[in-house]
Structure formats: C-alpha cells, structure tokens
Scaffold this motif. Structure first.
Motif, mmCIF file in Angstrom:
data_model
loop_
_atom_site.group_PDB
_atom_site.id
_atom_site.type_symbol
_atom_site.label_atom_id
_atom_site.label_comp_id
_atom_site.label_asym_id
_atom_site.label_seq_id
_atom_site.Cartn_x
_atom_site.Cartn_y
_atom_site.Cartn_z
ATOM 1 N N VAL A 147 -1.532 2.536 4.131
ATOM 2 C CA VAL A 147 -2.940 2.528 3.742
ATOM 3 C C VAL A 147 -3.105 1.554 2.589
ATOM 4 O O VAL A 147 -2.440 1.663 1.565
ATOM 5 C CB VAL A 147 -3.423 3.943 3.337
ATOM 6 C CG1 VAL A 147 -4.883 3.913 2.939
ATOM 7 C CG2 VAL A 147 -3.193 4.937 4.468
ATOM 8 N N THR A 148 -3.975 0.572 2.789
ATOM 9 C CA THR A 148 -4.298 -0.410 1.763
ATOM 10 C C THR A 148 -5.803 -0.362 1.526
ATOM 11 O O THR A 148 -6.501 0.414 2.162
ATOM 12 C CB THR A 148 -3.890 -1.828 2.215
ATOM 13 O OG1 THR A 148 -4.646 -2.170 3.374
ATOM 14 C CG2 THR A 148 -2.424 -1.913 2.519
ATOM 15 N N THR A 149 -6.280 -1.181 0.630
ATOM 16 C CA THR A 149 -7.726 -1.259 0.431
ATOM 17 C C THR A 149 -8.189 -2.676 0.718
ATOM 18 O O THR A 149 -7.466 -3.634 0.466
ATOM 19 C CB THR A 149 -8.138 -0.864 -1.007
ATOM 20 O OG1 THR A 149 -7.410 -1.666 -1.927
ATOM 21 C CG2 THR A 149 -7.860 0.597 -1.280
ATOM 22 N N ASN A 150 -9.402 -2.778 1.248
ATOM 23 C CA ASN A 150 -9.956 -4.103 1.514
ATOM 24 C C ASN A 150 -10.667 -4.626 0.274
ATOM 25 O O ASN A 150 -10.649 -3.990 -0.786
ATOM 26 C CB ASN A 150 -10.869 -4.080 2.748
ATOM 27 C CG ASN A 150 -12.125 -3.248 2.546
ATOM 28 O OD1 ASN A 150 -12.507 -2.891 1.437
ATOM 29 N ND2 ASN A 150 -12.788 -2.934 3.647
ATOM 30 N N GLY A 168 -12.855 -2.256 -1.633
ATOM 31 C CA GLY A 168 -12.262 -1.036 -2.161
ATOM 32 C C GLY A 168 -12.216 0.109 -1.149
ATOM 33 O O GLY A 168 -11.970 1.248 -1.517
ATOM 34 N N ILE A 169 -12.448 -0.201 0.121
ATOM 35 C CA ILE A 169 -12.415 0.809 1.169
ATOM 36 C C ILE A 169 -11.010 0.832 1.769
ATOM 37 O O ILE A 169 -10.409 -0.218 2.028
ATOM 38 C CB ILE A 169 -13.451 0.490 2.283
ATOM 39 C CG1 ILE A 169 -14.865 0.363 1.709
ATOM 40 C CG2 ILE A 169 -13.386 1.502 3.412
ATOM 41 C CD1 ILE A 169 -15.402 1.643 1.128
ATOM 42 N N ALA A 170 -10.498 2.027 2.001
ATOM 43 C CA ALA A 170 -9.150 2.164 2.564
ATOM 44 C C ALA A 170 -9.097 1.678 4.000
ATOM 45 O O ALA A 170 -10.051 1.842 4.767
ATOM 46 C CB ALA A 170 -8.706 3.620 2.487
ATOM 47 N N CYS A 171 -7.979 1.061 4.350
ATOM 48 C CA CYS A 171 -7.717 0.572 5.703
ATOM 49 C C CYS A 171 -6.303 0.987 6.082
ATOM 50 O O CYS A 171 -5.401 0.930 5.253
ATOM 51 C CB CYS A 171 -7.794 -0.943 5.761
ATOM 52 S SG CYS A 171 -9.365 -1.623 5.227
ATOM 53 N N ALA A 172 -6.121 1.416 7.328
ATOM 54 C CA ALA A 172 -4.802 1.848 7.778
ATOM 55 C C ALA A 172 -4.183 0.843 8.731
ATOM 56 O O ALA A 172 -4.896 0.148 9.459
ATOM 57 C CB ALA A 172 -4.910 3.206 8.471
ATOM 58 N N LYS A 173 -2.862 0.779 8.713
ATOM 59 C CA LYS A 173 -2.137 -0.119 9.604
ATOM 60 C C LYS A 173 -0.908 0.615 10.131
ATOM 61 O O LYS A 173 -0.135 1.179 9.352
ATOM 62 C CB LYS A 173 -1.718 -1.371 8.847
ATOM 63 C CG LYS A 173 -1.172 -2.439 9.730
ATOM 64 C CD LYS A 173 -1.204 -3.750 8.996
ATOM 65 C CE LYS A 173 -1.311 -4.832 10.049
ATOM 66 N NZ LYS A 173 -1.720 -6.081 9.502
ATOM 67 N N GLY A 175 0.833 -1.198 0.000
ATOM 68 C CA GLY A 175 0.000 0.000 0.000
ATOM 69 C C GLY A 175 0.865 1.244 0.000
ATOM 70 O O GLY A 175 2.074 1.186 -0.165
ATOM 71 N N SER A 176 0.214 2.373 0.201
ATOM 72 C CA SER A 176 0.937 3.647 0.213
ATOM 73 C C SER A 176 1.050 4.150 1.641
ATOM 74 O O SER A 176 0.338 3.708 2.533
ATOM 75 C CB SER A 176 0.207 4.674 -0.655
ATOM 76 O OG SER A 176 -1.102 4.897 -0.157
ATOM 77 N N ASN A 177 1.972 5.089 1.857
ATOM 78 C CA ASN A 177 2.043 5.658 3.193
ATOM 79 C C ASN A 177 0.936 6.705 3.364
ATOM 80 O O ASN A 177 0.314 7.135 2.395
ATOM 81 C CB ASN A 177 3.438 6.214 3.510
ATOM 82 C CG ASN A 177 3.789 7.465 2.742
ATOM 83 O OD1 ASN A 177 2.989 8.388 2.616
ATOM 84 N ND2 ASN A 177 5.003 7.504 2.228
ATOM 85 N N MET A 178 0.680 7.080 4.574
ATOM 86 C CA MET A 178 -0.427 7.980 4.893
ATOM 87 C C MET A 178 -0.303 9.319 4.153
ATOM 88 O O MET A 178 -1.295 9.852 3.657
ATOM 89 C CB MET A 178 -0.472 8.213 6.413
ATOM 90 C CG MET A 178 -1.559 9.112 6.869
ATOM 91 S SD MET A 178 -3.157 8.324 6.633
ATOM 92 C CE MET A 178 -4.192 9.517 7.403
ATOM 93 N N GLU A 205 -14.696 9.796 0.763
ATOM 94 C CA GLU A 205 -14.851 10.466 2.056
ATOM 95 C C GLU A 205 -14.890 9.425 3.173
ATOM 96 O O GLU A 205 -14.262 9.592 4.211
ATOM 97 C CB GLU A 205 -16.136 11.304 2.089
ATOM 98 C CG GLU A 205 -16.086 12.542 1.223
ATOM 99 C CD GLU A 205 -15.203 13.638 1.799
ATOM 100 O OE1 GLU A 205 -14.934 13.649 3.016
ATOM 101 O OE2 GLU A 205 -14.779 14.495 1.011
ATOM 102 N N PHE A 206 -15.643 8.328 2.953
ATOM 103 C CA PHE A 206 -15.737 7.261 3.940
ATOM 104 C C PHE A 206 -14.365 6.637 4.168
ATOM 105 O O PHE A 206 -13.976 6.364 5.312
ATOM 106 C CB PHE A 206 -16.754 6.207 3.486
ATOM 107 C CG PHE A 206 -16.888 5.074 4.455
ATOM 108 C CD1 PHE A 206 -17.657 5.213 5.595
ATOM 109 C CD2 PHE A 206 -16.239 3.873 4.225
ATOM 110 C CE1 PHE A 206 -17.770 4.172 6.502
ATOM 111 C CE2 PHE A 206 -16.352 2.825 5.119
ATOM 112 C CZ PHE A 206 -17.119 2.976 6.269
ATOM 113 N N SER A 207 -13.619 6.410 3.094
ATOM 114 C CA SER A 207 -12.283 5.827 3.208
ATOM 115 C C SER A 207 -11.370 6.688 4.057
ATOM 116 O O SER A 207 -10.630 6.184 4.912
ATOM 117 C CB SER A 207 -11.653 5.616 1.829
ATOM 118 O OG SER A 207 -12.285 4.565 1.146
ATOM 119 N N LEU A 208 -11.418 7.986 3.844
ATOM 120 C CA LEU A 208 -10.581 8.902 4.614
ATOM 121 C C LEU A 208 -10.948 8.838 6.093
ATOM 122 O O LEU A 208 -10.070 8.753 6.956
ATOM 123 C CB LEU A 208 -10.733 10.331 4.078
ATOM 124 C CG LEU A 208 -9.818 11.388 4.653
ATOM 125 C CD1 LEU A 208 -8.357 10.990 4.530
ATOM 126 C CD2 LEU A 208 -10.063 12.717 3.965
#
Length: 91
Positions: free
Chosen positions: A78-81, A84-89, A21-24, A42-45
């Motif tokens: 930040v990846t996507t589930n 297609g919704i973003a998830c952070a780790k 994924g990408s960094n924040m 917006e929901f992903s953010l």
C-alpha cells in the motif's frame, strides 16, 4: 517484471519492480488504531480494496487466466498517490 541472463555464467534472474510502502496488514492495523477516521482515510481503505479486486479481475481476464495463488497481506503493498490517497499493488 522481467528476466535477465548473465552472459558469462548463463544464470537467469527475475527482475521485479521496487514498490515502496507498507504491507496490507500494517496499513489495516494503522487505520484501525486511529480513534476516529476521516472521510479521506475511509476512502483510502475502500480504494485499497477496489484496487485489489481490480488487479484480480485483470489477472483472471487474461487468456489463459492468471492465478496469483499466494494472496496474503505481505504480498499486497500500500502506497499513497500524489493526492495522499492510498493505492494497493499486488506482488
């Protein structure tokens, strides 16, 4: 996370999960560069922010508390589930 010891040399190595994924920072710039965000974006953010808060709450609830001590955009992936919704780790 884990640790491994090389039996021949006794060297200790830490083993981390590979998180794609990408960094924040890149994620936020990408979201803000779009002229008009969709409800899904917006929901992903918002979900990314909730994920970060949830991770910190979990760490701080441990006995004794665990302090991350190095929270910055490069340490949040930040990846996507599957939806297609973003998830952070936190790393």
């Amino acid at each position: 996370h884990a640790a491994a010891i090389d039996p021949s040399s006794g060297d200790l190595a830490t083993v981390f999960e590979l998180v794609e994924g990408s960094n924040m920072g890149d994620f936020v710039v990408g979201v803000h560069e779009r002229p008009k965000r969709t409800k899904k974006q917006e929901f992903s953010l918002m979900k990314v922010l909730v994920d970060i808060g949830s991770a910190l709450k979990y760490l701080h609830s441990m006995e004794p508390s665990i302090v991350h001590a190095d929270i910055k955009h490069n340490n949040i992936k930040v990846t996507t589930n599957y939806q297609g919704i973003a998830c952070a780790k936190l790393l």
